[in-house]
Design a protein around this motif. Structure first.
Motif, short mmCIF file in Angstrom:
data_model
loop_
_atom_site.label_atom_id
_atom_site.label_comp_id
_atom_site.label_asym_id
_atom_site.label_seq_id
_atom_site.Cartn_x
_atom_site.Cartn_y
_atom_site.Cartn_z
N MET A 130 0.37 -0.91 0.08
CA MET A 130 0.42 -0.18 0.14
C MET A 130 0.97 1.10 0.19
O MET A 130 1.60 1.38 0.71
CB MET A 130 -0.61 -0.65 1.05
CG MET A 130 -1.84 -1.02 1.32
SD MET A 130 -2.75 -1.81 -0.04
CE MET A 130 -3.82 -0.05 -0.05
N ILE A 131 1.13 2.56 -0.93
CA ILE A 131 1.56 3.08 -1.65
C ILE A 131 0.57 4.14 -1.35
O ILE A 131 0.28 4.44 -2.68
CB ILE A 131 2.48 3.37 -2.66
CG1 ILE A 131 3.28 2.31 -2.19
CG2 ILE A 131 3.06 4.20 -2.54
CD1 ILE A 131 4.05 1.55 -1.31
N PRO A 132 0.41 4.85 -0.50
CA PRO A 132 -0.40 6.60 -0.51
C PRO A 132 -0.35 7.42 -1.77
O PRO A 132 0.94 7.71 -1.30
CB PRO A 132 -0.85 7.37 0.75
CG PRO A 132 0.45 6.19 1.73
CD PRO A 132 1.17 4.75 1.01
N GLN A 183 3.69 10.43 -4.77
CA GLN A 183 2.93 10.71 -3.60
C GLN A 183 1.76 12.14 -3.60
O GLN A 183 2.45 13.38 -3.60
CB GLN A 183 4.39 11.33 -2.63
CG GLN A 183 5.38 9.90 -2.42
CD GLN A 183 6.42 11.38 -1.01
OE1 GLN A 183 6.19 11.33 -0.75
NE2 GLN A 183 7.71 10.40 -1.61
N ALA A 184 1.33 11.43 -4.73
CA ALA A 184 -0.18 12.37 -4.70
C ALA A 184 -0.37 12.94 -3.24
O ALA A 184 -0.93 14.27 -2.81
CB ALA A 184 -0.62 11.95 -5.50
N VAL A 185 -0.42 12.39 -2.53
CA VAL A 185 -0.89 12.40 -1.23
C VAL A 185 0.48 12.60 -0.25
O VAL A 185 1.35 11.34 -0.89
CB VAL A 185 -1.82 12.15 -0.52
CG1 VAL A 185 -3.52 12.03 -1.12
CG2 VAL A 185 -1.50 10.63 -0.21
N PRO A 186 0.65 13.50 1.00
CA PRO A 186 2.21 13.15 1.34
C PRO A 186 2.32 11.88 2.21
O PRO A 186 1.10 11.22 2.76
CB PRO A 186 2.25 14.11 2.23
CG PRO A 186 0.94 15.45 1.96
CD PRO A 186 0.13 14.38 1.36
N GLU A 239 0.04 9.58 9.46
CA GLU A 239 -1.70 9.41 9.06
C GLU A 239 -2.26 8.89 7.90
O GLU A 239 -3.17 7.99 7.93
CB GLU A 239 -2.63 11.25 9.51
CG GLU A 239 -4.09 10.73 9.16
CD GLU A 239 -5.11 11.74 9.09
OE1 GLU A 239 -6.18 11.92 8.55
OE2 GLU A 239 -3.95 13.08 9.45
N ASN A 240 -1.39 9.19 6.64
CA ASN A 240 -2.01 8.85 5.48
C ASN A 240 -1.63 7.52 4.94
O ASN A 240 -2.04 6.44 4.67
CB ASN A 240 -1.75 9.72 4.25
CG ASN A 240 -2.12 11.05 3.99
OD1 ASN A 240 -3.37 11.37 4.21
ND2 ASN A 240 -1.67 11.68 3.88
N VAL A 241 0.19 7.23 6.16
CA VAL A 241 0.32 5.83 5.68
C VAL A 241 -0.69 4.48 6.21
O VAL A 241 -1.08 3.86 6.17
CB VAL A 241 1.73 5.49 6.19
CG1 VAL A 241 1.69 4.33 6.23
CG2 VAL A 241 2.34 6.52 5.21
N ALA A 242 -1.25 4.93 7.17
CA ALA A 242 -1.96 4.01 8.44
C ALA A 242 -3.60 4.22 7.43
O ALA A 242 -3.82 2.86 8.12
CB ALA A 242 -1.77 5.27 9.60
N ARG A 243 -4.02 5.16 7.04
CA ARG A 243 -5.41 4.60 6.33
C ARG A 243 -4.81 3.90 4.65
O ARG A 243 -6.39 3.01 4.98
CB ARG A 243 -6.18 6.12 6.10
CG ARG A 243 -6.39 7.91 7.39
CD ARG A 243 -6.73 8.56 6.26
NE ARG A 243 -7.56 8.59 5.57
CZ ARG A 243 -8.32 9.90 5.24
NH1 ARG A 243 -7.91 11.25 5.07
NH2 ARG A 243 -9.52 9.43 4.76
N ALA A 244 -3.47 3.71 4.56
CA ALA A 244 -3.71 3.18 3.52
C ALA A 244 -3.70 1.83 3.93
O ALA A 244 -4.38 1.34 3.38
CB ALA A 244 -2.93 3.61 2.39
N ALA A 245 -3.15 1.93 4.36
CA ALA A 245 -2.84 0.55 5.53
C ALA A 245 -4.10 -0.20 5.65
O ALA A 245 -3.82 -1.54 5.56
CB ALA A 245 -1.69 0.35 6.81
N ARG A 246 -4.77 0.51 6.77
CA ARG A 246 -6.39 -0.07 6.54
C ARG A 246 -7.44 0.01 5.57
O ARG A 246 -8.01 -1.10 5.27
CB ARG A 246 -6.68 0.88 7.83
CG ARG A 246 -8.57 1.10 7.75
CD ARG A 246 -8.99 -0.14 9.14
NE ARG A 246 -9.87 -0.58 9.30
CZ ARG A 246 -10.91 0.50 10.24
NH1 ARG A 246 -9.83 1.22 10.97
NH2 ARG A 246 -12.11 -0.21 10.42
N ILE A 247 -7.06 0.48 4.59
CA ILE A 247 -7.82 0.14 3.30
C ILE A 247 -7.13 -1.28 2.55
O ILE A 247 -8.43 -2.14 2.58
CB ILE A 247 -7.35 1.34 1.85
CG1 ILE A 247 -8.01 2.77 2.75
CG2 ILE A 247 -8.04 0.76 1.03
CD1 ILE A 247 -7.93 3.93 1.74
#
Length: 272
Positions: free
Chosen positions: A149-151, A156-159, A163-171
């Motif tokens: 999972m690469i947010p 890096q369209a999102v930083p 928080e973003n890495v955590a959300r990507a992992a959850r997805i």
């Protein structure tokens, strides 16, 4: 008495081949040449990596087939997506596809399959749909899926914040992944936020070549201290002058000294 279905038993056995009794794993990624056309050196370095006894390797179809003997003591995570290379201009969006089906992965002895996904990228629907469909198919076969999972994608369209890495992992987990591989968003202690957000084991990728191998080992130790399930390092291992010794150091960092001292159950040169 609890009963486990044949599918559930398959996942349990395959997950245990990749993670030790402590629930942690050292994965070595040697799948880069499928898009780089170079990278992990063939021949003796592959035997050296195998001799270090990684818990599992992320490999291409060729590596899985050509080095089946030496790598038989490690779990096999087969890269099943791709279809693009770095030889020409970089594509503007996601042009990847599934190259191998789950049934085909089983024929080559895969314990797991791995695909990339890019939540937050402009064309995120392509990779997220690909991941979800693969998870559905693999569920029927008892074959675990690792979601890389690469947010926002590599651009890096999102930083890459915690928080973003955590959300990507959850997805990735919500779409069916059994393991998530993702970036470490900053100092290793920030990986704890990613781990807390994700209900499946999370391993950290290594990224670009680090300055020293002490840095590589320190990152692995920091990820585990933060609650991570281990690491999936590529060029920092196969780019080492002594990959066997580095894998052994990573095993000690992830599992502890007792595991690192455990004798190998297979000869380093098996299958040569």
């Amino acid at each position: 008495m609890q009963h486990t279905s044949a599918v559930g038993a398959g996942k349990l056995r395959r997950m245990r081949r990749m993670f030790g009794a402590d629930g942690r794993g050292v994965f070595v990624a040697i799948d880069h040449a499928a898009y780089m056309g170079e990278g992990p050196p063939l021949g003796e370095p592959m035997y050296e990596i195998a001799a270090g006894r990684p818990d599992a390797v992320l490999a291409t179809w060729h590596v899985a087939r050509a080095y089946a003997g030496p790598l038989a003591g490690s779990g096999l995570v087969l890269r099943v997506d791709g279809g693009s290379s770095e030889l020409g201009d970089r594509a503007a969006g996601d042009t990847n596809a599934l190259l191998h089906r789950p049934e085909e992965a089983l024929t080559i002895g895969a314990d797991c399959v791995v695909v990339l996904a890019f939540p937050g990228a402009p064309d995120e629907d392509r990779s997220l749909t690909r991941l979800a469909r693969l998870c559905s198919e693999c569920e029927l076969l008892g074959l675990p899926v690792m979601a890389e999972m690469i947010p926002g994608g590599w651009g890096q369209a999102v930083p890459w914040t915690a928080e973003n890495v955590a959300r990507a992992a959850r997805i990735g987990a919500e779409l069916g992944a059994d393991i998530v591989k993702t970036v470490c968003p900053g100092p290793p202690e920030e990986f704890a936020e990613v781990v807390r957000a994700c209900p499946v084991p999370v391993v950290a990728l290594g990224g670009p070549k680090m300055a020293t191998e002490d840095d590589v080992v320190a990152l692995a130790r920091g990820v585990v201290d933060a609650g991570g399930a281990g690491v999936a390092f590529g060029r920092n291992v196969w780019g080492s002058e002594k990959p066997r010794q580095l894998v052994e150091r990573l095993r000690e960092a992830v599992h502890g000294a007792a595991d690192a001292d455990r004798p190998s159950s297979t000869s380093p040169g098996a299958g040569r």
